[in-house]
Structure formats: structure tokens, C-alpha cells
Design an enzyme around this catalytic site. Structure first.
Site, PDB file in Angstrom:
ATOM      1  CD  GLU A 196      -2.384  -1.193   2.833  1.00 24.42           C
ATOM      2  OE1 GLU A 196      -2.339  -0.183   3.573  1.00 24.42           O
ATOM      3  OE2 GLU A 196      -2.925  -2.254   3.160  1.00 24.42           O
ATOM      4  CE  LYS A 230       4.848   5.351   7.279  1.00 21.59           C
ATOM      5  NZ  LYS A 230       4.441   6.634   7.761  1.00 21.59           N
ATOM      6  CG  ASP A 253       3.449  12.658   5.106  1.00 27.82           C
ATOM      7  OD1 ASP A 253       3.410  12.365   6.324  1.00 27.82           O
ATOM      8  OD2 ASP A 253       4.280  13.447   4.619  1.00 27.82           O
ATOM      9  CE1 TYR A 257      -3.593   2.969   8.664  1.00 29.54           C
ATOM     10  CE2 TYR A 257      -3.575   4.714   7.010  1.00 29.54           C
ATOM     11  CZ  TYR A 257      -3.347   4.284   8.304  1.00 29.54           C
ATOM     12  OH  TYR A 257      -2.875   5.152   9.239  1.00 29.54           O
ATOM     13  CE  LYS A 264       8.974   8.006   6.566  1.00 33.71           C
ATOM     14  NZ  LYS A 264       9.041   8.237   7.942  1.00 33.71           N
ATOM     15  CB  CYS A 300      20.666  47.843   3.247  1.00 33.74           C
ATOM     16  SG  CYS A 300      18.912  47.476   3.425  1.00 33.74           S
ATOM     17  CB  CYS A 347      17.824  51.856   3.556  1.00 31.92           C
ATOM     18  SG  CYS A 347      18.988  50.989   4.624  1.00 31.92           S
ATOM     19  CB  CYS A 365      20.431  46.592   6.933  1.00 37.12           C
ATOM     20  SG  CYS A 365      20.012  48.350   6.895  1.00 37.12           S
ATOM     21  CB  CYS A 402      16.125  49.939   7.028  1.00 37.61           C
ATOM     22  SG  CYS A 402      16.150  48.647   5.797  1.00 37.61           S
TER      23      CYS A 402
HETATM   24  S1  IVH Z   1      -0.934   0.330   8.941  1.00 32.25           S
HETATM   25  C1  IVH Z   1      -0.178  -1.616  13.027  1.00 32.25           C
HETATM   26  N1  IVH Z   1      -1.005   1.414   6.574  1.00 32.25           N
HETATM   27  O1  IVH Z   1       1.971   5.213   9.364  1.00 32.25           O
HETATM   28  C2  IVH Z   1       0.034  -0.821  11.831  1.00 32.25           C
HETATM   29  N2  IVH Z   1      -0.265   2.768   8.372  1.00 32.25           N
HETATM   30  O2  IVH Z   1       4.295   4.511  11.129  1.00 32.25           O
HETATM   31  C3  IVH Z   1      -1.072   0.084  11.549  1.00 32.25           C
HETATM   32  N3  IVH Z   1       0.253   5.076   7.747  1.00 32.25           N
HETATM   33  O3  IVH Z   1       0.425   5.419  12.495  1.00 32.25           O
HETATM   34  C4  IVH Z   1      -0.764   1.045  10.517  1.00 32.25           C
HETATM   35  N4  IVH Z   1      -0.242   4.890   5.622  1.00 32.25           N
HETATM   36  O4  IVH Z   1      -0.535   6.814  10.608  1.00 32.25           O
HETATM   37  C5  IVH Z   1      -0.707   1.612   7.861  1.00 32.25           C
HETATM   38  N5  IVH Z   1      -1.178   2.227   4.408  1.00 32.25           N
HETATM   39  C6  IVH Z   1      -0.889   2.425   5.698  1.00 32.25           C
HETATM   40  C7  IVH Z   1      -0.443   3.674   6.195  1.00 32.25           C
HETATM   41  C8  IVH Z   1      -0.129   3.798   7.547  1.00 32.25           C
HETATM   42  C9  IVH Z   1       0.181   5.708   6.569  1.00 32.25           C
HETATM   43  C10 IVH Z   1       0.730   5.717   8.997  1.00 32.25           C
HETATM   44  C11 IVH Z   1      -0.172   5.518  10.174  1.00 32.25           C
HETATM   45  C12 IVH Z   1       0.670   4.886  11.233  1.00 32.25           C
HETATM   46  C13 IVH Z   1       2.052   5.193  10.763  1.00 32.25           C
HETATM   47  C14 IVH Z   1       2.997   4.107  11.220  1.00 32.25           C
END
Ligand code: IVH
Length: 713
Positions: free
Chosen positions: A134, A136, A138, A246, A333, A427, A430, A445, A451
Site C-alpha cells: 500500500e 504510506k 502522509d 487501511y 520510506k 542594504c 536603504c 543592515c 530602513c
Molecule cells: S498500517 C499496526 N497502513 O503510518 C500498523 N499505516 O508509522 C497500523 N500510515 O500510524 C498502521 N499509511 O498513521 C498503515 N497504508 C498504511 C499507512 C499507515 C500511513 C501511517 C499511520 C501509522 C504510521 C505508522
């Protein structure tokens, strides 16, 4: 007999009336139900499926009809009616709620090798395995609880064990279903996901904040988290948050796998990502990561990695958890996004203290979802270090800050005849020759009183929310007043008269009066804010508090010697010198006297004391805590006679260590022999004084209030 007939007729009429009214009630409640159903359906088509079937106008008409009926018939109120999505201005108080199932975090890595080790370990323990890959997201994590198909509660992650109840705010997030569709959902379950702020909402929000002179959010994640903790759900409703789910959590869930659970969740009306894949080998997982590392740039919301999860629930149970995270999932990441673009020119900005900051103007380039046109170059040294030259191709990156930075130059693209940059020596505003103070990377400055950006900057700083909080006066109005000769320094504010303002363009009589009223109200601001508002170089909000606390009056600060100044917490020689310089300046002294005459507070208020148990003891608070916020701990320390220090040093007696505190701080404290205590140890020091909430002062026993300010840069 006649009387009997009359009686009978009256009874029959009443009965009929009642029947009619029951019938009316039924029809109204049916209409309300029908409107709610339709609105939820169209809401889902718009916000989850991205496929609206009716126009905004038609949607608004249905919503208005529902709102009117609900207002006339409060007996049919429902906390999950689509009308709650517009929010309310009632102030929310966030009650802390314990999670039924802990909200754990994920182990994470930036390295593909480590990811492969993770897969190897799983396959050693569980044999060939199926994974769900999946994105991640943000944003900020949320746990939604549903009971009998309706949203019951929404709670933030908090410390993983307990979080804040933010249900009223989450109900305004259009992609969160208030009532589930179809059927077959468990009677009671939780579903977890991420509250996100799409880039479009983020850009709009920051543009509005900029226009209003409010501090900007550094990134969509901070904006989402800050918005969720807003006191007014009506404000949340306008900010355009989104929610992707998720993870389903619950007891005896009727699914065998993660994939199946999310498929079902999608059918019930939740927004579940379209970008998940089942992968059965390291190669497939790598391909997913490789693809999204670039493709994510096209997404309308922020992502910072991929999450790889074991699909089969039975395998997950066998693999189990470590203390913090599941062993069946990991986050990979992505590296910070970079963009390559051409340097067009360099501007030199003059701050309120006269500090010069070189800012690069760039050929617009898309970076992490937003278009970047400017980036900071920090100072002359940094420019020399990068050896940045006119027309260079440069790499830009977004850190945690609002303004992106230039991290390097693409030398292969550099024209052969290019010449090193010559830093300015006067500056740009001025013309005064610039100076460099010892130990300072920036040029300054020195023309403080002549200024323009310095004069305006000082006034804008003074009126800031965290200083004198003069509402109704923004940067533009300050400029207008300055251009019209009404405002030259902060003391001039208190000489302003409403009729003078009312005749200026863009300012009517009403707003002129409002401005004058809030200027007048600012004379009530506490002493530490006045001190901060003066804008003494290096005296930030915290230092101002320490100085106010230590010296108790402006006269005492003004008359303090260098030695006396460094006695105050957090004040070193550099700050002491800057304070001395400020008060040695005749213009500043004149301004101070005019502010004194205007009635500003030049003295600290008497300290409240509950006990002396912590008398003579100094504390540093670090990390996150379970029962109290950091500020609560700090006020407890003061209420009981102790002192708060910001940094670990020899004069600290106790370090109250919470979760996630920096290892460097811990190490330093250990080296200095400072006693490291937990939140519980601290509570034990206060004994009964803390255990009975009734005995605590009102402000401490109130539910935790959080402001979004803390998340701003
Ligand atoms: S699963 C037990 N799936 O990442 C695990 N987390 O570092 C439950 N996050 O606190 C989380 N996308 O806020 C999961 N596809 C995804 C995610 C995700 C973002 C965040 C979430 C979590 C943090 C963990």
C-alpha cells in the site's frame, strides 16, 4: 343523548387530529430519512467515488431542505445526519479516550536491503507469503468506531494507548461515512486510516492564512493534524480534509485476510485506496516501490512511502508483535523528493532585525505536489559553500520548513564562462553598508530606524498573536498606515485615532473602530508578551517568558548588568549583549517611555502557588507523556514552587523523561548525573496533590485543549 353525540364527536375529532398529526410526523420523519439517505449517497458519489451524479446546486437544495426540517423538528435529530458535516461553532473539548485495541506504529526503513531482510525473516517463519503493498499516506492517524452501522467515535492516535476524541470534527470530513451502506458489517468494529489534507486544500488554506497575516502550515501533514484539533468543527468542515482507511480492527472479524477486509470496507462506503497490490515475491514488492517512488508525484495528496503487510490474518497471528510494532508489516520510506530547476536571480530580504537572507528565484518547478518558485539560500557562507552561480541548474528539496532549500548545483550543466556570485555589501532597501557581527553567519543592515522592512517588520512582529495579539490589523494595514505617515514605530499605535484610519482607502468607519478597540485591548497583554513584542534580537517567546519570570519588571531588565542578565534561565552572553544593546539605544528608550504612558504592562503578575513541595528544584521536561501534556507538567512544577528549564545543564535536578525523547538529551543527562524520572515518579513527588483532580486548580482538571499553533512554523 344530544350531549353524548357532541362528546363522541369531539372525541372522534381529537382522535382524527391525532391520527393526522401522527401521519404528518411519519411523513416528515420519512422525508427526513429520505433526504439523509440521498445526501449520503451523493456525498459518497462525490467524495469517495469521484463521480458526482447531481450538481452542487441540487445537492445544496437537498441539504437546505433537510436543515430546515431538522430545525423545525428537533425530535428527529441524529448525530450522524449529513447536516452535521457543515460543523458547528460550538467549541469542542477533546476528551481523552483509551483505545480498545492499541494503535501501534510501524517499523520503518529507507533501505531496500533491510526490506528484503524483513521479507526473508517472514518467509523463514511463515513460509511463502502473500503481501499487500500500500501507499504510506502522509497525514495523521485516526481510529473510527462504528456501532450498528453508524459512526460512534473518532479518536486520534495520541500515544497509541489513548487519544483525543475528535468525533465532531471527523463527522465534517465528507469521505468518512456516517452510516454504512449495504450490510454484513460487524455490529461493533474499528477501522483505522489517515486523515489527509490534499494539496489543493493545503494550498488554498495557506493562501488564505497568508492573506490574513497568519502563520503558514509547513506541510499538509501538520495542517491535517492541526485542523483535526481545531476547536470549531465549522472551521474543520471548510478546510477540505480527506480520509483513507487501511486497517480494520475488532474481535472475531469475519475475514480471513487484509485484502478481503478492505474490499468489504470499500463496499460499506469507506474510502479505501485504489493503489493497493497483492505481491507474492520480493521482485513484485520492489516493482511496486519503484513505480510509486515516481508515480506518487502525480497524486493529489501527500505520501511518504509504501507499507508492506502480510495479507493472511492467520499468518499475522503467528508472527505477532514486538513491544511497539507488528512483526507482519513494515514501512519503506521514500527519499525526500528533489527537483532540478534553473536559478533565475537572487533577492536579498531584509528582516525586522536587519538580518539579510538571500532568496533564490527559480524557474517554477513541481515538487512534492506544489509549485516551487523560491528557495532560501540562508546566508553568504551557504552560498559560497554551494558555489552557486547565476544561471546554474540547482537541486531543491523540501525539509520540514515552509520554504524549500537549495541542496546542490548540477555542475555538468554549468556554462563555461560562469563566475562566482558576488554577495551584496549594501542594504538593498536603504543602501546602508552591511555589517557582520562576530560569530554570526548573516549580514545585517544597521539602519534600524530608517530602513523600511525593518520598521514594518517590527510593527508586524509587535501585533502578532503571540505578542500583543492586535486583531484586525494585518501586514497590509500596517503598510497602509506607514505609507500615510501614521505609523513609524510600535508606540505610534497607541496614538492612533479612529477618524484618522476611517478616511484611508479600504478602511471603513467600522473596521477603524475595531482596530482602535483591539489596540486598546492589547494594553492588557501580560508583561512577557510585551517583552517579546519589543522584538529584541534573540529574545523569542520562551526567552521573554524566562526574563519576565526572573526579573519581574521591565525596569529590572533594563537596568540589569550583563552578569545579572546571564543569571536568568536560558540567557547566554549573546542574548545578554543584545538586550543591553537594545536598551542602550536612545530611540528605543523613547519608545519604551511612550508605551509606559500608554499603559502597557511592564510588570509580571503575582505567581500563583499551590504548595512549596518542589521549592528549589529544577526540571527539564522531554518527550511525550500519558497523563499530562508537557505544558500541564510545566505548570504543575511552577504551581508547586519548582523551576522549569528548557535545556539539560548542570543546574538541572530532574529530567522528566517521556516517550520518544531525544537520545542525545538522555545521554547528556546521564553524564551530568541528573536524576532521570518518569511521569509516574513525578506524580509521586506531588503525591495526593495530583491524584485528586478536584483538588487541582480548574485549568489543570479541564479536558486537554490543544491549539493548532503548536504545529506551525
Ligand atoms: S498500517 C499496526 N497502513 O503510518 C500498523 N499505516 O508509522 C497500523 N500510515 O500510524 C498502521 N499509511 O498513521 C498503515 N497504508 C498504511 C499507512 C499507515 C500511513 C501511517 C499511520 C501509522 C504510521 C505508522
Amino acid at each position: 343523548m344530544e350531549g353524548d353525540t357532541a362528546l363522541w364527536q369531539t372525541a372522534r375529532d381529537r382522535f382524527c387530529d391525532r391520527l393526522i398529526s401522527v401521519d404528518m410526523d411519519n411523513r416528515i420523519s420519512e422525508r427526513i430519512e429520505e433526504l439523509r439517505r440521498q445526501l449520503e449517497y451523493h456525498n459518497h458519489r462525490y467524495y469517495v467515488d469521484n463521480a458526482p451524479e447531481i450538481t452542487d446546486f441540487e445537492f445544496d437544495a437537498l441539504m437546505r431542505e433537510l436543515q430546515d426540517l431538522e430545525a423545525e423538528h428537533p425530535e428527529f435529530a441524529d448525530s450522524n445526519s449529513p447536516s452535521v458535516r457543515v460543523g458547528s461553532d460550538l467549541s469542542a473539548e477533546f476528551v481523552t479516550v483509551k483505545h480498545r485495541f492499541p494503535m501501534r506504529s510501524l517499523g520503518n526503513t529507507y533501505s531496500l536491503d533491510e526490506l528484503h531482510e524483513f521479507i526473508d525473516r517472514i518467509e523463514r517463519e511463515a513460509g511463502p507469503t502473500e503481501y499487500v503493498c500500500e501507499l504510506k499516506f502522509d497525514g495523521t492517524a485516526i481510529s473510527l468506531t462504528y456501532e450498528h452501522g453508524g459512526l460512534l467515535r473518532a479518536v486520534t492516535r495520541g500515544d497509541g494507548t489513548q487519544g483525543d476524541d475528535v468525533t465532531a470534527n471527523v463527522r465534517t470530513v465528507r469521505s468518512v461515512p456516517l452510516r454504512l451502506q449495504g450490510g454484513g458489517w460487524p455490529d461493533y468494529f474499528e477501522i483505522r486510516g489517515e486523515i489527509l489534507m490534499p494539496y489543493a486544500s493545503f494550498d488554498r488554506l495557506n493562501a488564505e492564512r497568508e492573506a490574513a497575516g497568519d502563520a503558514l502550515f509547513a506541510n499538509p501533514r501538520n495542517a491535517a493534524a492541526g485542523t483535526l484539533k481545531q476547536q470549531s468543527s465549522a472551521v474543520v468542515a471548510r478546510r477540505g480534509l480527506d480520509c483513507t482507511l487501511y486497517q480494520v480492527a475488532g474481535e472475531n472479524l469475519p475475514f480471513a485476510s487484509h485484502w478481503e477486509s478492505l474490499e468489504k470496507a470499500r463496499q460499506w462506503g469507506f474510502k479505501v485506496s485504489e493503489h493497493m497490490r497483492i505481491c507474492r515475491s520480493v521482485q513484485e514488492i520492489d516493482a511496486f516501490i519503484h513505480y510509486w517512488d515516481t508515480a506518487r508525484r502525480e497524486l493529489p495528496f501527500p505520501t511518504d512511502g509504501a507499507v508492506i503487510k502480510v495479507n493472511d490474518f492467520a499468518a499475522r497471528r503467528r508472527l505477532g508483535f514486538t513491544a511497539k510494532a507488528p512483526k507482519w508489516a513494515v514501512a519503506y520510506k521514500f527519499k525526500a523528493e528533489q527537483a532540478l530547476t534553473r536559478l533565475v536571480s537572487v533577492d536579498f530580504q531584509v528582516g525586522r532585525t536587519g538580518a539579510i537572507t538571500p532568496v533564490a528565484n527559480l524557474e517554477p518547478v513541481l515538487l512534492a505536489g506544489t509549485t516551487v518558485k523560491r528557495a532560501t539560500l540562508h546566508n553568504a557562507e551557504q552560498m559560497a559553500l554551494l558555489d552557486i552561480r547565476p544561471n546554474d541548474w540547482v537541486y531543491v528539496e523540501k525539509g520540514g520548513e515552509i520554504i524549500p532549500k537549495i541542496t546542490g548545483v548540477e555542475l555538468s550543466q554549468r556554462p563555461a564562462d560562469s563566475e562566482p556570485f558576488r554577495y551584496i555589501d549594501a542594504c538593498p532597501e536603504c543602501g546602508t553598508p552591511l555589517v557582520r557581527y562576530e560569530g554570526e553567519a548573516k549580514h545585517y543592515c544597521p539602519n534600524q530606524s530608517g530602513c523600511r522592512p525593518q520598521i514594518l517588520g517590527r510593527i508586524v512582529h509587535f501585533i502578532r498573536r503571540k505578542a500583543m495579539n492586535i486583531e484586525g490589523l494585518g501586514e497590509e494595514t500596517v503598510e497602509l498606515l506607514y505609507e500615510n505617515g501614521l505609523l513609524h514605530d510600535i508606540a505610534d499605535l497607541y496614538d492612533l485615532q479612529a477618524p484618522q484610519l476611517a478616511c484611508l482607502p479600504r478602511l471603513g468607519g467600522k473596521s477603524a473602530e475595531n482596530i482602535i478597540r483591539s489596540i486598546h485591548r492589547s494594553t492588557e497583554a501580560p508583561f512577557d508578551r510585551v517583552l517579546f513584542g519589543l522584538g529584541i534580537r534573540f529574545v523569542g517567546e520562551t526567552t521573554a517568558k524566562y526574563l519576565a519570570d526572573h526579573f519581574r519588571s521591565l525596569d529590572a531588565v533594563m537596568n540589569a548588568s550583563r552578569e545579572a542578565l546571564v543569571e536568568a534561565d536560558e540567557v547566554g552572553e549573546k542574548i545578554a549583549d543584545s538586550i543591553r544593546d537594545y536598551f542602550a539605544d536612545a530611540t528605543n528608550l523613547q519608545i519604551i517611555e511612550r508605551l509606559r504612558k500608554a499603559g502597557l504592562r511592564f510588570e509580571a503578575e503575582e505567581r500563583e502557588r499551590v504548595s512549596d513541595v518542589l521549592q528549589g528544584k529544577s526540571f527539564v521536561i522531554s518527550g511525550r507523556f500519558i497523563n499530562h501534556s508537557r505544558d500541564e507538567l510545566k505548570s504543575l512544577i511552577e504551581l508547586h514552587g519548582g523551576r522549569n528549564l528548557a535545556a539539560v545543564s548542570g543546574s538541572v535536578d530532574y529530567l522528566v523523561a517521556g516517550e520518544n525523547m531525544g537520545p542525545a538529551k538522555l545521554k547528556k543527562a546521564e553524564k551530568l548525573g541528573i536524576r532521570i524520572i518518569s511521569e509516574r515518579d513525578f506524580e509521586a513527588m506531588l503525591g495526593e496533590r495530583i491524584r485528586t483532580p478536584e483538588a487541582a486548580p480548574a485549568e489543570l482538571s479541564e479536558p486537554k485543549r490543544q491549539s493548532e499553533q503548536g504545529t506551525l512554523f
